[in-house]
Design a protein around this motif. Structure first.
Motif, PDB file in Angstrom:
ATOM      1  N   MET A   1      25.559  -4.294  36.927  1.00  0.00           N
ATOM      2  CA  MET A   1      24.293  -4.998  37.181  1.00  0.00           C
ATOM      3  C   MET A   1      24.484  -6.013  38.311  1.00  0.00           C
ATOM      4  O   MET A   1      25.440  -6.797  38.301  1.00  0.00           O
ATOM      5  CB  MET A   1      23.827  -5.705  35.902  1.00  0.00           C
ATOM      6  N   ASN A   2      23.594  -5.974  39.293  1.00  0.00           N
ATOM      7  CA  ASN A   2      23.714  -6.888  40.422  1.00  0.00           C
ATOM      8  C   ASN A   2      23.390  -8.318  39.999  1.00  0.00           C
ATOM      9  O   ASN A   2      22.506  -8.541  39.172  1.00  0.00           O
ATOM     10  CB  ASN A   2      22.753  -6.478  41.543  1.00  0.00           C
ATOM     11  N   PRO A   3      24.095  -9.295  40.557  1.00  0.00           N
ATOM     12  CA  PRO A   3      23.793 -10.688  40.214  1.00  0.00           C
ATOM     13  C   PRO A   3      22.400 -11.059  40.681  1.00  0.00           C
ATOM     14  O   PRO A   3      21.899 -10.555  41.682  1.00  0.00           O
ATOM     15  CB  PRO A   3      24.878 -11.473  40.984  1.00  0.00           C
ATOM     16  N   GLU A   4      21.752 -11.950  39.927  1.00  0.00           N
ATOM     17  CA  GLU A   4      20.403 -12.385  40.274  1.00  0.00           C
ATOM     18  C   GLU A   4      20.449 -13.200  41.573  1.00  0.00           C
ATOM     19  O   GLU A   4      21.313 -14.058  41.756  1.00  0.00           O
ATOM     20  CB  GLU A   4      19.839 -13.244  39.135  1.00  0.00           C
ATOM     21  N   PRO A   5      19.512 -12.922  42.517  1.00  0.00           N
ATOM     22  CA  PRO A   5      19.510 -13.661  43.786  1.00  0.00           C
ATOM     23  C   PRO A   5      19.348 -15.154  43.543  1.00  0.00           C
ATOM     24  O   PRO A   5      18.660 -15.584  42.619  1.00  0.00           O
ATOM     25  CB  PRO A   5      18.286 -13.084  44.512  1.00  0.00           C
ATOM     26  N   SER A   6      20.003 -15.932  44.385  1.00  0.00           N
ATOM     27  CA  SER A   6      19.898 -17.377  44.250  1.00  0.00           C
ATOM     28  C   SER A   6      18.534 -17.852  44.699  1.00  0.00           C
ATOM     29  O   SER A   6      17.909 -17.263  45.572  1.00  0.00           O
ATOM     30  CB  SER A   6      20.980 -18.064  45.106  1.00  0.00           C
ATOM     31  N   ARG A   7      18.018 -18.899  44.102  1.00  0.00           N
ATOM     32  CA  ARG A   7      16.715 -19.456  44.423  1.00  0.00           C
ATOM     33  C   ARG A   7      16.854 -20.625  45.395  1.00  0.00           C
ATOM     34  O   ARG A   7      17.813 -21.366  45.349  1.00  0.00           O
ATOM     35  CB  ARG A   7      16.017 -19.967  43.156  1.00  0.00           C
ATOM     36  N   SER A   8      15.875 -20.740  46.253  1.00  0.00           N
ATOM     37  CA  SER A   8      15.796 -21.916  47.112  1.00  0.00           C
ATOM     38  C   SER A   8      14.719 -22.824  46.566  1.00  0.00           C
ATOM     39  O   SER A   8      13.600 -22.375  46.312  1.00  0.00           O
ATOM     40  CB  SER A   8      15.436 -21.508  48.545  1.00  0.00           C
ATOM     41  N   PRO A   9      15.011 -24.097  46.330  1.00  0.00           N
ATOM     42  CA  PRO A   9      14.005 -24.993  45.754  1.00  0.00           C
ATOM     43  C   PRO A   9      12.866 -25.274  46.722  1.00  0.00           C
ATOM     44  O   PRO A   9      11.820 -25.745  46.332  1.00  0.00           O
ATOM     45  CB  PRO A   9      14.814 -26.257  45.452  1.00  0.00           C
ATOM     46  N   GLN A  10      13.063 -24.987  48.007  1.00  0.00           N
ATOM     47  CA  GLN A  10      12.031 -25.273  49.001  1.00  0.00           C
ATOM     48  C   GLN A  10      11.075 -24.102  49.234  1.00  0.00           C
ATOM     49  O   GLN A  10       9.983 -24.271  49.747  1.00  0.00           O
ATOM     50  CB  GLN A  10      12.660 -25.652  50.347  1.00  0.00           C
ATOM     51  N   VAL A  11      11.481 -22.906  48.878  1.00  0.00           N
ATOM     52  CA  VAL A  11      10.703 -21.717  49.215  1.00  0.00           C
ATOM     53  C   VAL A  11      10.246 -20.989  47.946  1.00  0.00           C
ATOM     54  O   VAL A  11      11.029 -20.772  47.029  1.00  0.00           O
ATOM     55  CB  VAL A  11      11.537 -20.753  50.095  1.00  0.00           C
ATOM     56  N   ARG A  56      14.456  -9.583  41.530  1.00  0.00           N
ATOM     57  CA  ARG A  56      14.305 -10.342  42.771  1.00  0.00           C
ATOM     58  C   ARG A  56      13.993 -11.817  42.525  1.00  0.00           C
ATOM     59  O   ARG A  56      13.758 -12.570  43.469  1.00  0.00           O
ATOM     60  CB  ARG A  56      13.207  -9.724  43.643  1.00  0.00           C
ATOM     61  N   ALA A  57      14.023 -12.234  41.271  1.00  0.00           N
ATOM     62  CA  ALA A  57      13.815 -13.637  40.912  1.00  0.00           C
ATOM     63  C   ALA A  57      12.536 -14.194  41.525  1.00  0.00           C
ATOM     64  O   ALA A  57      12.534 -15.260  42.149  1.00  0.00           O
ATOM     65  CB  ALA A  57      15.024 -14.479  41.337  1.00  0.00           C
ATOM     66  N   ALA A  58      11.449 -13.479  41.344  1.00  0.00           N
ATOM     67  CA  ALA A  58      10.168 -13.909  41.910  1.00  0.00           C
ATOM     68  C   ALA A  58       9.616 -15.125  41.177  1.00  0.00           C
ATOM     69  O   ALA A  58       9.714 -15.232  39.959  1.00  0.00           O
ATOM     70  CB  ALA A  58       9.159 -12.759  41.840  1.00  0.00           C
ATOM     71  N   ASP A  59       9.029 -16.021  41.934  1.00  0.00           N
ATOM     72  CA  ASP A  59       8.384 -17.204  41.359  1.00  0.00           C
ATOM     73  C   ASP A  59       6.909 -16.942  41.063  1.00  0.00           C
ATOM     74  O   ASP A  59       6.368 -17.457  40.085  1.00  0.00           O
ATOM     75  CB  ASP A  59       8.477 -18.389  42.320  1.00  0.00           C
ATOM     76  N   VAL A  60       6.257 -16.168  41.925  1.00  0.00           N
ATOM     77  CA  VAL A  60       4.839 -15.842  41.758  1.00  0.00           C
ATOM     78  C   VAL A  60       4.649 -14.363  42.078  1.00  0.00           C
ATOM     79  O   VAL A  60       5.145 -13.869  43.092  1.00  0.00           O
ATOM     80  CB  VAL A  60       3.935 -16.678  42.691  1.00  0.00           C
ATOM     81  N   ALA A  61       3.935 -13.658  41.197  1.00  0.00           N
ATOM     82  CA  ALA A  61       3.595 -12.256  41.427  1.00  0.00           C
ATOM     83  C   ALA A  61       2.116 -12.160  41.772  1.00  0.00           C
ATOM     84  O   ALA A  61       1.271 -12.671  41.033  1.00  0.00           O
ATOM     85  CB  ALA A  61       3.901 -11.427  40.187  1.00  0.00           C
ATOM     86  N   LEU A  62       1.813 -11.528  42.893  1.00  0.00           N
ATOM     87  CA  LEU A  62       0.436 -11.291  43.305  1.00  0.00           C
ATOM     88  C   LEU A  62       0.109  -9.846  42.943  1.00  0.00           C
ATOM     89  O   LEU A  62       0.679  -8.913  43.515  1.00  0.00           O
ATOM     90  CB  LEU A  62       0.252 -11.514  44.804  1.00  0.00           C
ATOM     91  N   GLY A  85       9.019 -17.226  33.591  1.00  0.00           N
ATOM     92  CA  GLY A  85       9.095 -18.158  34.708  1.00  0.00           C
ATOM     93  C   GLY A  85       8.340 -17.700  35.942  1.00  0.00           C
ATOM     94  O   GLY A  85       8.165 -18.476  36.888  1.00  0.00           O
ATOM     95  N   CYS A  86       7.906 -16.451  35.945  1.00  0.00           N
ATOM     96  CA  CYS A  86       7.161 -15.911  37.087  1.00  0.00           C
ATOM     97  C   CYS A  86       5.669 -16.029  36.804  1.00  0.00           C
ATOM     98  O   CYS A  86       5.156 -15.430  35.857  1.00  0.00           O
ATOM     99  CB  CYS A  86       7.542 -14.450  37.316  1.00  0.00           C
TER     100      CYS A  86
END
Length: 213
Positions: A1-11, A56-62, A85-86
């Protein structure tokens, strides 16, 4: 399993789900112009939403409303359970009060139509990410005048099947009901929607968002 992408607090990381590739691509191009927004995943089916949001550790799904595999409202419901969290913003051509109510009940944080100007769409994404509710003003007004569906579950099933234009016998065969039972449900649905024909009843119910799920 691929590691979860890191999040940027600004983006804010975005997932776009729309079965029209051209619309999806245009939306991605516009949103990627914003320095605080980045599109990290694009899918064309509702049943691909949860996995894409998770990996893809999405913050918002459209999400669009009508997609193959799974409609956007059902996808929003699953996403709320699987990736809480999304947050979800519905972006759709189908600006109907019934869809709005169903989307909000499914856990969506916002509901806007596709002709929303790019700047307003980006602002809607930011507000939904902050936990605020964003609803197209015209749809909000409509939702106050259109109540919940008056149809029973079986009447809904019959009207949904009637949209294809099949005969009573066709509908009865599809739903495993008798011809008489189908006629009774169609008659009740026509009366409740104030329609004159079953085709008109199906159209009115569709316009109100009563036949989506």
């Amino acid at each position: 399993m691929n590691p979860e992408p890191s999040r940027s607090p600004q983006v804010i990381r975005l997932l776009l789900a729309d079965d029209q590739a051209l619309v999806r691509g245009a939306m991605a191009a516009l949103l990627d112009l914003e320095t605080d927004l980045t599109v990290v995943a694009e899918v064309g089916r509702g049943d691909e939403v949860v996995e894409a949001a998770r990996t893809r550790a999405a913050d918002v799904a459209l999400l669009d409303v009508q997609m193959p595999g799974l409609d956007g409202i059902a996808a929003a419901r699953l996403l709320r359970e699987a990736v809480p969290g999304c947050r979800v913003l519905m972006v759709t051509t189908f600006g109907r009060a019934g869809y709005l109510r169903q989307a909000m009940a499914a856990g969506a944080g916002g509901f806007v139509v596709k002709d929303t100007p790019a700047r307003q769409l980006a602002d809607a994404v930011r507000r939904v990410h902050q936990g605020l509710i964003v609803v197209d003003p015209a749809l909000a007004a409509q939702s106050l005048t259109h109540g919940d569906s008056p149809l029973t579950d079986r009447e809904t099933d019959v009207l949904r099947a009637a949209r294809t234009g099949g005969t009573v016998a066709d509908i009865a065969h599809e739903l495993r009901l008798s011809d008489g039972t189908v006629r009774n449900h169609l008659s009740a649905a026509i009366g409740k929607t104030g329609a004159r024909t079953r085709a008109e009843a199906a159209r009115l119910a569709t316009d109100n968002g009563w036949l989506l799920t």
